[in-house]
Scaffold this motif. Sequence first.
Motif, mmCIF file in Angstrom:
data_model
loop_
_atom_site.group_PDB
_atom_site.id
_atom_site.type_symbol
_atom_site.label_atom_id
_atom_site.label_comp_id
_atom_site.label_asym_id
_atom_site.label_seq_id
_atom_site.Cartn_x
_atom_site.Cartn_y
_atom_site.Cartn_z
ATOM 1 N N ASN A 233 4.667 5.318 -5.136
ATOM 2 C CA ASN A 233 3.243 5.238 -4.824
ATOM 3 C C ASN A 233 2.385 5.310 -6.088
ATOM 4 O O ASN A 233 2.589 6.164 -6.949
ATOM 5 C CB ASN A 233 2.824 6.364 -3.877
ATOM 6 C CG ASN A 233 3.291 6.117 -2.451
ATOM 7 O OD1 ASN A 233 3.865 5.078 -2.145
ATOM 8 N ND2 ASN A 233 3.057 7.082 -1.590
ATOM 9 N N ARG B 71 0.837 -1.182 0.000
ATOM 10 C CA ARG B 71 0.000 0.000 0.000
ATOM 11 C C ARG B 71 0.877 1.238 0.000
ATOM 12 O O ARG B 71 2.086 1.183 0.138
ATOM 13 C CB ARG B 71 -0.938 -0.020 1.216
ATOM 14 C CG ARG B 71 -1.883 -1.222 1.200
ATOM 15 C CD ARG B 71 -2.786 -1.210 -0.034
ATOM 16 N NE ARG B 71 -3.524 -2.453 -0.197
ATOM 17 C CZ ARG B 71 -4.287 -2.714 -1.239
ATOM 18 N NH1 ARG B 71 -4.422 -1.826 -2.205
ATOM 19 N NH2 ARG B 71 -4.927 -3.863 -1.336
ATOM 20 N N CYS C 260 -1.449 5.705 -6.299
ATOM 21 C CA CYS C 260 -2.631 5.916 -5.471
ATOM 22 C C CYS C 260 -2.372 5.311 -4.090
ATOM 23 O O CYS C 260 -1.425 5.677 -3.443
ATOM 24 C CB CYS C 260 -3.865 5.331 -6.148
ATOM 25 S SG CYS C 260 -4.229 6.131 -7.718
ATOM 26 N N ASP C 261 -3.186 4.327 -3.662
ATOM 27 C CA ASP C 261 -2.954 3.734 -2.350
ATOM 28 C C ASP C 261 -2.181 2.422 -2.455
ATOM 29 O O ASP C 261 -2.164 1.622 -1.522
ATOM 30 C CB ASP C 261 -4.280 3.515 -1.619
ATOM 31 C CG ASP C 261 -5.195 2.525 -2.333
ATOM 32 O OD1 ASP C 261 -4.940 2.241 -3.533
ATOM 33 O OD2 ASP C 261 -6.155 2.052 -1.714
#
Length: 275
Positions: free
Chosen positions: A85, A4, A87-88
């Motif tokens: 990264n 994540r 997004c998540d």
Amino acid sequence: MAKRGIRPPEMPGLLRGNQFHPCAHAPEQVIQAGRDLAELLKAIGDGGLRERTLLEWFGASTARIALLAHAAGRPRPQFVAREFNLCDMRADFALLEIPPSPDVAPYLLLVECQGALPNSLFEASDRTLHYWGHDFLDGFSQLMDWHFVGYHEMLSQKIASLAAGHRKPLETMFMLVAGLQRFSMDALSERRLVWWANTVSLGTNFKILRFDDIAHQAIYWMESYGSWGVEPARDGRHVQEQQGLYQRSASSGLQNDKAALAGRPHSRSGAGAGT
């Protein structure tokens, strides 16, 4: 491993995460990095090497990360990032080519690494076809998530400024790196990996390599074609010719492997991969 967007604390000696670093290394540094990786992998015991150790090794320099591009048959990237990264979600590495000609598409390589453990690719069982390893399947699932959700939303934010002025849209390759050759050297495992590489596709490009494949193929590419990537031609036609050379060199290995598909293994469902 599902990754994540929250990153662990930065490790001393590693490139800062989630930002692009310009590649100012010399070609000789990449060749040496490939040799260093090959020596590191030779010294691994029967228990293999965990993912975090390998991520830290690659993340120490732009030359080491660039091995991933050259192993995929690509020229030197202009920018590389670690723990990038989406997004998540998070890619272990992102490598970005910005061709000098605006008529040649920019190219993004997103890399997911798993461990170099005995069961990373296949898990031993009583069956003739060993089960696909959890690490392998988790890694591929991560690439699917990037393709269908994550990377589209972040392109305009992190790459558009670097690729400003290019007339063609960004091209993307997804690469999974897992396991070692010596843990999957039997003929059946090799054929199954060839089947996956030739049959499974995410968008335009997908590639699976083992860590020792990275070392050997990157060294071969640099010694055979590396001079093309040192100082790209500024003429658009010549740049396009270079891109054709890169693509031919990248695909030559898989083309040679396609003959193996005639005898590819079949699962009970007839899909070819086994479950």
